[in-house]
Write a protein that holds these residues in place. Structure first.
Motif, PDB file in Angstrom:
ATOM      1  N   ASP A  54       1.220  -0.898  -0.087  1.00  0.00           N
ATOM      2  CA  ASP A  54       0.332  -0.409  -0.333  1.00  0.00           C
ATOM      3  C   ASP A  54       0.841   0.828   0.064  1.00  0.00           C
ATOM      4  O   ASP A  54       1.589   1.596   0.658  1.00  0.00           O
ATOM      5  CB  ASP A  54      -0.944   0.067   1.498  1.00  0.00           C
ATOM      6  N   ASN A  55       1.283   2.003  -1.534  1.00  0.00           N
ATOM      7  CA  ASN A  55       1.700   2.630  -1.119  1.00  0.00           C
ATOM      8  C   ASN A  55       1.221   4.290  -1.443  1.00  0.00           C
ATOM      9  O   ASN A  55       1.874   5.260  -1.613  1.00  0.00           O
ATOM     10  CB  ASN A  55       2.965   2.573  -2.756  1.00  0.00           C
ATOM     11  N   THR A  56       0.122   4.116  -1.069  1.00  0.00           N
ATOM     12  CA  THR A  56      -0.795   5.711  -0.600  1.00  0.00           C
ATOM     13  C   THR A  56       0.043   6.762  -0.228  1.00  0.00           C
ATOM     14  O   THR A  56      -0.017   8.233  -1.214  1.00  0.00           O
ATOM     15  CB  THR A  56      -2.153   5.109  -0.229  1.00  0.00           C
ATOM     16  N   TRP A  57       0.616   6.283   0.955  1.00  0.00           N
ATOM     17  CA  TRP A  57       1.734   7.963   1.269  1.00  0.00           C
ATOM     18  C   TRP A  57       2.477   8.273   0.712  1.00  0.00           C
ATOM     19  O   TRP A  57       2.540   9.750   0.325  1.00  0.00           O
ATOM     20  CB  TRP A  57       2.109   7.524   3.322  1.00  0.00           C
ATOM     21  N   MET A  83      -2.231   2.121  -4.337  1.00  0.00           N
ATOM     22  CA  MET A  83      -3.180   3.431  -4.257  1.00  0.00           C
ATOM     23  C   MET A  83      -4.134   3.653  -4.041  1.00  0.00           C
ATOM     24  O   MET A  83      -5.282   2.935  -5.222  1.00  0.00           O
ATOM     25  CB  MET A  83      -1.842   4.148  -4.862  1.00  0.00           C
ATOM     26  N   SER A  84      -4.245   4.201  -2.760  1.00  0.00           N
ATOM     27  CA  SER A  84      -5.865   5.079  -3.034  1.00  0.00           C
ATOM     28  C   SER A  84      -5.686   6.665  -3.639  1.00  0.00           C
ATOM     29  O   SER A  84      -4.525   6.887  -2.874  1.00  0.00           O
ATOM     30  CB  SER A  84      -6.047   5.732  -1.303  1.00  0.00           C
ATOM     31  N   LEU A  85      -6.525   6.419  -5.054  1.00  0.00           N
ATOM     32  CA  LEU A  85      -6.023   7.861  -5.904  1.00  0.00           C
ATOM     33  C   LEU A  85      -6.914   9.246  -4.828  1.00  0.00           C
ATOM     34  O   LEU A  85      -7.035   9.735  -5.187  1.00  0.00           O
ATOM     35  CB  LEU A  85      -6.419   7.416  -7.478  1.00  0.00           C
ATOM     36  N   THR A  86      -7.718   8.019  -3.731  1.00  0.00           N
ATOM     37  CA  THR A  86      -8.625   9.663  -3.090  1.00  0.00           C
ATOM     38  C   THR A  86      -7.863  10.376  -2.187  1.00  0.00           C
ATOM     39  O   THR A  86      -8.467  11.803  -2.618  1.00  0.00           O
ATOM     40  CB  THR A  86      -9.526   8.168  -1.915  1.00  0.00           C
ATOM     41  N   LYS A  87      -6.849  10.032  -2.325  1.00  0.00           N
ATOM     42  CA  LYS A  87      -5.628  10.458  -1.323  1.00  0.00           C
ATOM     43  C   LYS A  87      -4.960  11.917  -1.952  1.00  0.00           C
ATOM     44  O   LYS A  87      -5.562  12.399  -2.650  1.00  0.00           O
ATOM     45  CB  LYS A  87      -4.992  10.196  -0.400  1.00  0.00           C
ATOM     46  N   HIS A  88      -4.028  11.439  -2.141  1.00  0.00           N
ATOM     47  CA  HIS A  88      -2.714  12.703  -3.215  1.00  0.00           C
ATOM     48  C   HIS A  88      -3.401  13.378  -4.685  1.00  0.00           C
ATOM     49  O   HIS A  88      -3.514  14.177  -4.861  1.00  0.00           O
ATOM     50  CB  HIS A  88      -1.313  12.894  -2.986  1.00  0.00           C
ATOM     51  N   VAL A  89      -3.783  11.933  -5.549  1.00  0.00           N
ATOM     52  CA  VAL A  89      -3.718  12.272  -6.545  1.00  0.00           C
ATOM     53  C   VAL A  89      -5.452  12.982  -6.851  1.00  0.00           C
ATOM     54  O   VAL A  89      -5.011  13.872  -7.142  1.00  0.00           O
ATOM     55  CB  VAL A  89      -3.943  10.880  -6.978  1.00  0.00           C
ATOM     56  N   GLY A  90      -6.101  12.753  -6.087  1.00  0.00           N
ATOM     57  CA  GLY A  90      -7.941  12.709  -5.835  1.00  0.00           C
ATOM     58  C   GLY A  90      -6.730  14.054  -6.047  1.00  0.00           C
ATOM     59  O   GLY A  90      -7.314  15.789  -6.546  1.00  0.00           O
TER      60      GLY A  90
END
Ligand SMILES: *Cc1c(COP(=O)(O)O)cnc(C)c1O
Length: 403
Positions: A189-192, A210-217
Motif C-alpha cells: 500500500d504505497n498511498t503515503w 494506491m488510494s487515489l482518493t488521497k494525493h492524486v485526487g
C-alpha cells in the motif's frame, strides 16, 4: 505507454505528458469525459472480434472503460517504473481487495504488516477468513521475524510503509527480496509516498496499490484506487477486477487526471510545510514524540532517506502524558484543521491516533516510549501557509494550558 520515448522523461514531466494520446484527447489538452456503457460495432464481424482484444485502448463495453479511464491508467503506469499496466478501482480499499483476491486462494496464508490500514485488517479478518485464507501479522520493523513467519502455505505479503497512522518505515527492499525468494507475492500500500516518493516495483515489490482518493485526487472530492504490476501481475489484477465487475466513472477519472497533473508541486509544498511543522512540534514541551519519517532524528528517518525520493504532508505526533480527553480537547481547539478521515487534500485535516486496540503482534506505545505517552494526533498538512498552521497549533496548546 510503459515503453517508448516517455521512458527517458523524469517523473515531473511524465505527470504532464502521461496518458495524453492524440486518439484519446482529440485536439483538446485533456481527454473528454467519455460517458459510455454501450459501444456500437460496425457490423457482425466487428462484434465477433470485439472481445478478443482485452486491453486498454480497445473498445468493447463500458465496463472495460473508454479513453478517459484509459488515459488515467496509462498516466499512472507511466509513473510506476517497471509496471506493465494499472487497474482502476472505485476506492483504495477496493484496490487492496482486488490485489489480494488476484493472488490468494483458499488454504493459503497472507502475511500482513501489523501497521496496516485498518480496513485492510478488516478484510483479512472478514471476507478473506471466510474464504479460507488465513492472515498472520508481523512486526513491520522486524525483517528476520517476517522471514521466520513464512510457512509452506504462505502466498502473499501486504506491506505498508510508512504506516499511515503510526508512520513506521519498513525495509521494503529486504522484505520484498525475502518474499520473492520464498515464492510470495509482495503487495505494498504505497498511498503515503505515491510512485513519486517511492518507486515500489523498482525496489522489488510485485504489486503497488494506491488510494487515489488521497494525493492524486488531491481535492477531497472523489474516491478511487489503483493497482499496478509487471506483466504477470497486471494480467492477474485485470482478470480479477473484470470478474468482480470493477469500474470507475469517466467523470471521476477526469477529476483524478486533473489532480494527477499537479501532484508533484502539491506534494513538494506539503512536504516542506509538514517538515517545518514537525520541527516546530518536536521543540514543544507538550509533545513526547513526532512520528514523521522526513524529520531528521525521527523514527524511520534513516530508511526513508535511503529509499524515498519524496515525502508528503501526512504525519503523527504523540502528546506527553495526558489522556484521551485532553487530546480530544486539543483537536477540538484547532481552527484551521478539519476533523475528518482521509488526507492528501489541499486542506489540512486532523484525526486522533489510537492504534492500541487494533494491533496484533506489536504493542502500543512501542518499546522505548513512555507508557503514559500513548495519545496521538495525525495531521494531514494541506496547502495553507505553514505559519498559519503553526499559529493554530500554538493557540490550541495554549487553550489546553488554560483549560
Ligand atoms: C485511505 C486509505 C486507503 C483506502 O482508500 P479509500 O480510497 O478511502 O478506500 C488505503 N490505504 C491507506 C494507507 C489509506 O490511507
Amino acid at each position: 505507454m510503459a515503453k517508448g520515448p516517455t521512458d527517458t522523461l523524469t517523473p515531473a514531466t511524465r505527470l504532464v505528458t502521461g496518458g495524453r494520446r492524440k486518439e484519446w484527447t482529440g485536439p483538446a489538452v485533456n481527454p473528454p469525459v467519455w460517458r459510455a456503457s454501450t459501444i456500437l460495432y460496425e457490423d457482425m464481424a466487428a462484434l465477433t472480434d470485439g472481445p478478443k482484444t482485452n486491453a486498454d485502448g480497445a473498445f468493447f463495453y463500458g465496463r472495460r472503460g473508454a479513453p478517459t479511464q484509459w488515459a488515467l491508467a496509462e498516466a499512472l503506469t507511466a509513473l510506476e517504473v517497471g509496471a506493465a499496466g494499472t487497474m482502476l478501482y472505485p476506492s483504495g480499499v477496493a484496490a487492496i481487495a482486488g490485489a489480494l483476491l488476484a493472488v490468494l486462494r483458499p488454504g493459503e496464508v497472507l502475511l500482513m504488516t501489523d501497521n496496516a490500514y485498518d480496513p485492510s485488517r478488516a478484510l483479512a479478518h472478514g471476507l478473506l477468513r471466510e474464504f479460507g485464507i488465513e492472515t498472520r501479522f508481523f512486526d513491520p520493523l522486524d525483517v528476520a521475524g517476517f522471514a521466520a513467519a513464512i510457512c509452506q502455505r504462505s502466498r502473499a505479503v501486504l506491506l505498508e510503509s510508512p504506516g499511515s497512522l503510526t508512520m513506521e518505515v519498513q525495509d521494503v527492499p529486504a522484505l520484498a527480496a525475502i518474499a520473492r525468494k520464498r515464492g510470495l507475492v509482495s503487495i505494498i500500500d504505497n498511498t503515503w509516498a505515491s510512485p513519486l516518493g517511492f518507486a515500489a516495483l523498482e525496489h522489488g515489490v510485485d504489486i503497488a496499490v494506491m488510494s487515489l482518493t488521497k494525493h492524486v485526487g488531491g481535492h477531497s472530492d472523489l474516491m478511487m484506487g489503483c493497482a499496478s504490476g509487471g506483466h504477470e501481475y497486471y494480467r492477474k489484477l485485470r482478470h480479477t477486477a473484470q470478474m468482480l465487475g470493477q469500474t470507475v466513472s469517466p467523470d471521476d477519472a477526469a477529476l483524478a487526471l486533473r489532480g494527477l497533473r499537479t501532484l508533484g508541486v502539491r506534494l513538494e509544498r506539503e512536504t516542506d510545510s509538514a517538515l517545518a511543522i514537525a520541527e516546530w512540534l518536536a521543540s514543544r514541551p507538550e509533545v513526547a514524540q513526532v512520528l514523521c519519517p522526513m524529520l531528521p532524528g525521527a523514527p524511520g528517518h534513516a530508511l526513508w532517506s535511503r529509499d524515498f525520493t519524496g515525502g508528503c504532508g501526512l504525519f503523527s505526533f504523540i502528546l506527553k502524558g495526558g489522556d484521551a480527553a485532553l487530546r480530544n480537547r486539543f483537536i477540538d481547539a484547532l481552527r484551521l484543521f478539519g476533523i475528518g478521515y482521509s488526507w492528501g487534500g489541499f486542506e489540512s485535516l486532523v484525526v486522533p491516533v489510537d492504534p492500541a486496540p487494533i494491533r496484533s503482534v506489536t504493542p502500543w506505545p512501542p518499546a522505548g516510549m513512555d507508557e503514559g505517552d500513548r495519545f496521538g494526533v495525525r495531521l494531514s498538512i494541506g496547502l495553507e501557509d505553514p505559519a498559519d498552521l503553526i499559529a493554530d497549533l500554538e493557540q490550541a496548546f495554549a487553550a489546553l494550558a488554560s483549560s
